[in-house]
Design an enzyme around this catalytic site. Structure first.
Site, PDB file in Angstrom:
ATOM      1  CE  LYS A 163      -4.181  -1.917   2.063  1.00  0.00           C
ATOM      2  NZ  LYS A 163      -3.793  -3.321   2.015  1.00  0.00           N
ATOM      3  CD  GLU A 247      -4.876   5.658   3.507  1.00  0.00           C
ATOM      4  OE1 GLU A 247      -3.903   5.771   2.734  1.00  0.00           O
ATOM      5  OE2 GLU A 247      -5.893   5.014   3.217  1.00  0.00           O
ATOM      6  CG  ASN A 282     -12.580  -1.181   8.235  1.00  0.00           C
ATOM      7  OD1 ASN A 282     -13.110  -0.126   7.907  1.00  0.00           O
ATOM      8  ND2 ASN A 282     -11.870  -1.294   9.349  1.00  0.00           N
ATOM      9  CD  GLU A 322     -10.851  -2.218  -2.566  1.00  0.00           C
ATOM     10  OE1 GLU A 322     -10.561  -1.630  -1.498  1.00  0.00           O
ATOM     11  OE2 GLU A 322     -11.242  -3.395  -2.616  1.00  0.00           O
ATOM     12  CD  GLU A 335      -6.978  -2.179  -0.394  1.00  0.00           C
ATOM     13  OE1 GLU A 335      -5.947  -2.275   0.293  1.00  0.00           O
ATOM     14  OE2 GLU A 335      -8.010  -2.830  -0.152  1.00  0.00           O
ATOM     15  CG  ASN A 337      -7.831  -5.489  -3.513  1.00  0.00           C
ATOM     16  OD1 ASN A 337      -6.996  -5.486  -2.610  1.00  0.00           O
ATOM     17  ND2 ASN A 337      -9.037  -4.977  -3.353  1.00  0.00           N
ATOM     18  CG  PHE A 395     -23.439  -4.444  12.678  1.00  0.00           C
ATOM     19  CD1 PHE A 395     -24.796  -4.239  12.482  1.00  0.00           C
ATOM     20  CD2 PHE A 395     -22.691  -3.440  13.267  1.00  0.00           C
ATOM     21  CE1 PHE A 395     -25.403  -3.043  12.868  1.00  0.00           C
ATOM     22  CE2 PHE A 395     -23.284  -2.246  13.658  1.00  0.00           C
ATOM     23  CZ  PHE A 395     -24.639  -2.048  13.467  1.00  0.00           C
TER      24      PHE A 395
END
Length: 714
Positions: A163, A247, A282, A322, A335, A337, A395
């Site tokens: 990254k 970040e 996430n 993304e 990023e 993938n 969740f």
């Protein structure tokens, strides 16, 4: 496991994308348009590889095997010892065990996998997603043995998989990037210093990671230190690389990604976007293509930047760029993938491309067959990730067990199910708890969502907890239907956690009437054997019943009378007509209530009148008694609820990573007591109150089940 889907827009062309994807349909050449005739012939005529190994498991391994079968490629599956009877093992032409259950000893065991490749003489390897899919060392070792890696070359994996490096490359390629620290964070103290310089909130994430693992949001110094510790541990466990970056965290964004496809001849395409904003921890939960938010200009700008980045690193394969997109349609690179994405089926639905086939063709050296102008947006597709999780706990905390009953909703039109399990399969603590990816397609978004609602109602999963109720609530929520979503959708819509579907008064009456009708239908069935009364001298048929039904905190008098194959049910002074075939042996029951069709599932029942019914996606517990039995039940003692303030039980099955206390220690409310790892995610267990530790019932390395006692306080 797919049914028919979108048809070619060319007049009189019978081509359907899933038809080529699932079966070798015999089309007559003269009836196909030129484009699809070419695709159909190429699909089965191109020479690629004789044998391909899939370095993965579960649904993605099955997905790759399906396309390989259509292309005439023999397949080799690898598996751990606990996956010996897995579906992907049965589907492949060959299967070889590569080690015990832990991923580090099996699916991440490069030495064992390389040995299998040599033994089986596989010419190529498809890594799927996760595991070794973005591991440059694995790709390098394959290349050194002359084995083709179905994916980009090691340079692109290194550049985009890291990254930190990918962000620098994105900047140089004129791709919009998020403000942050362009280097490796050494320790927690440096993490705090950097976070202060950037300004809170910040995102701490694994440099080599993905899938939401090794990722934490920090709003202050304390959370930064804790986030650094957990993220580095998760990154090391999941990817073998504990490097982190920090970040700026963009609050309340959308997560929208662009699918790219590039070959070894300098050609690259963007295959439109996927909306992936519905997330928990996430990790994506619901995806769709296209996005309701993007206009053609923004879509094109994002696509062109994604292609520019792919070309900058000489990318060749399918990949995903993304972006985070704010409310003003400003977008920032997140990023890339360098693999097949979990949610790739929605892109296949709206473009008609088989991305696995395209990856194999590119890896063999063929140029892309399409130009950017050829890439359509035909219809709308929605994907729900069906997990073995309890959605009422944060969740979705993992659930393990055996699938005692399993039935996919493939009878619903335009439904695709990508799964790697079957009835009798085990969901274990060692791997991701995904059961399947449920995809529906429609000519527009409303149609796709309606089919998803129907598919979720018709999905039978027994033996483990699952998140069907959460998925169904999301797709029918007014905000989601209007397209008003962000990555904070779940915590904003359910600030106190997910509680299931909240019944309206009409829905409550429908549920009570259905439950009462089921009870009466079963009573009537129990009186007969092979169509005749069990007791020849039985009393005359009963035609009306007075019942008492408990639902939640309420007790409702319900009157039922039989009218042919229907029941007339009085609830709250209102009469409802309930009709069904009353096939009580079926896991699915179609019921019509005053003209409204509902698909329900009765999950359990006992002699005490307790029954569980899945209605509108949520499981409701009811107790149905006759009026006399209800009167007598008042005299039955109730079991006192356990006082949980002085004990800590594991909320999920998993492994104990660390224990922070010992008997005699004083702990404060909210203090960490231990850490449980489940499905490669670490979870901090905290004290519910201030007190002294009385006993510790676990140690690091222990495997615990849901509800197991961990620590007692005095």
């Amino acid at each position: 496991m797919e049914s028919s889907g979108s048809q070619c827009v060319k007049q009189d062309c019978p081509f359907q994308w899933q038809s080529v994807f699932t079966t070798k349909v015999q089309y007559q050449s003269k009836n196909l348009c030129f484009v699809h005739l070419s695709r159909f012939l190429l699909f089965f005529s191109l020479q690629t590889f004789e044998k391909l190994l899939i370095a993965n498991r579960g649904e993605i391994a099955c997905r790759v095997i399906k396309t390989c079968k259509k292309m005439g490629i023999k397949t080799v599956a690898i598996h751990s010892d606990v996956d010996a009877n897995a579906v992907h093992v049965k589907m492949a032409d060959e299967a070889v065990c590569v080690g015990p259950a832990p991923t580090s000893k099996s699916y991440l065991n490069m030495d064992a996998i390389m040995e299998v490749i040599k033994k089986t003489r596989a010419q190529a390897v498809h890594p799927g997603y996760g595991f070794l899919s973005e591991n440059k060392e694995f790709a390098r070792r394959l290349a050194s043995e002359g084995v083709t890696f179905i994916g980009p070359d090691t340079h692109a994996i290194q550049a985009m998989g890291d990254k930190i490096e990918s962000k620098l490359l994105a900047k140089n390629a004129k791709v919009n990037t998020i403000p942050g620290f362009d280097g490796v964070v050494k320790d927690a103290d440096e993490a705090v210093r950097i976070a202060r310089e950037i300004g809170y909130p910040v995102m701490i994430k694994a440099s080599a990671g993905g899938g939401g693992k090794g990722m934490r949001i920090a709003w202050d110094d304390e959370e930064t230190r804790e986030g650094f510790r957990f993220s580095s541990q998760e990154a090391a466990s999941s990817f073998g690389d504990d490097r982190l970056l920090i970040e700026k965290f963009i609050d309340n964004p959308r997560h929208i990604e662009i699918q790219v496809l590039a070959d070894k001849h300098g050609n690259a395409l963007w295959l439109n976007e996927r909306e992936c904003s519905i997330q928990r921890r996430n990790q994506k939960v619901v995806e769709e293509a296209p996005s309701t938010f993007l206009d053609p200009e923004t879509r094109r700008a994002m696509g062109e930047q994604a292609v520019a980045l792919a070309k900058a690193v000489k990318y060749s394969s399918a990949g995903t760029v993304e972006f985070l997109v704010d409310s003003s349609k400003n977008f920032y690179f997140l990023e890339m993938n360098t693999r097949l994405q979990v949610e790739h089926p929605v892109t296949e639905c709206i473009t008609g491309l088989d991305l696995v086939q395209e990856m194999i063709r590119v890896a063999k050296g063929y140029p892309l067959r399409h130009k950017q102008a050829d890439i359509p947006i035909n219809g709308w597709a929605v994907e729900c990730r069906v997990y073995a999780e309890d959605p009422y706990k944060s969740f979705g905390l993992p659930s393990i067990g055996k699938l005692s009953q399993y039935q996919e909703p493939l009878h619903v039109p335009s439904v695709r199910v990508d799964s790697g399990i079957q009835q009798g399969s085990d969901i274990s603590i060692y791997y991701d708890p995904m059961i399947s990816k449920l995809i529906t397609y429609g000519s527009n978004r409303a149609e796709a969502l309606k089919r998803m609602e129907e598919a979720l109602d018709n999905y039978v999963i027994r033996g483990v907890a699952h998140n069907i109720s959460l998925l169904r609530e999301v797709i029918i929520h007014p905000r989601f239907v209007q397209g008003d979503i962000s990555t904070k959708f779940l915590p904003e819509v359910y600030p106190d956690g997910f509680k299931g579907h909240k019944l309206t008064d009409l829905e409550r009456r429908e549920l009570l009437a259905t439950a009462a009708s089921l009870y009466v239908a079963e009573q009537l069935r129990s009186q007969r054997f092979l169509g005749t009364p069990r007791i020849p001298i039985a009393k005359s048929k009963q035609s009306s019943w007075e019942l008492s039904v408990r639902l939640g905190d309420g007790i409702y008098p319900v009157a039922v009378s039989k009218d042919g194959s229907s029941f007339s049910v009085e609830v709250d002074g209102m009469k409802l007509n309930v009709t069904s075939e009353w096939n009580l042996a079926s896991p699915l029951l179609s019921v019509t209530i005053d003209g409204t069709q509902r698909t329900i599932q009765r999950l359990s029942r006992n002699a005490s009148g307790d029954t569980s019914i899945q209605f509108l996606g949520t499981v409701y517990k009811l107790q149905i008694l006759t009026k006399v039995a209800a009167e007598l039940s008042k005299y039955m003692p109730e079991k006192a609820a356990e006082d949980t303030s002085s004990i800590l039980r594991s909320p999920m099955p998993g492994a104990v990573v660390a224990v922070s206390v010992k008997p005699g220690d004083m702990v404060s409310e909210g203090q960490e007591i231990c850490v449980i790892e489940a499905m490669k995610m670490q979870n901090s267990m905290i004290a519910a109150k201030t007190g002294k530790v009385k006993a510790v019932h676990c140690k690091a390395g222990d495997t615990v089940g849901e509800g197991d006692l961990l620590v007692e306080l005095e």
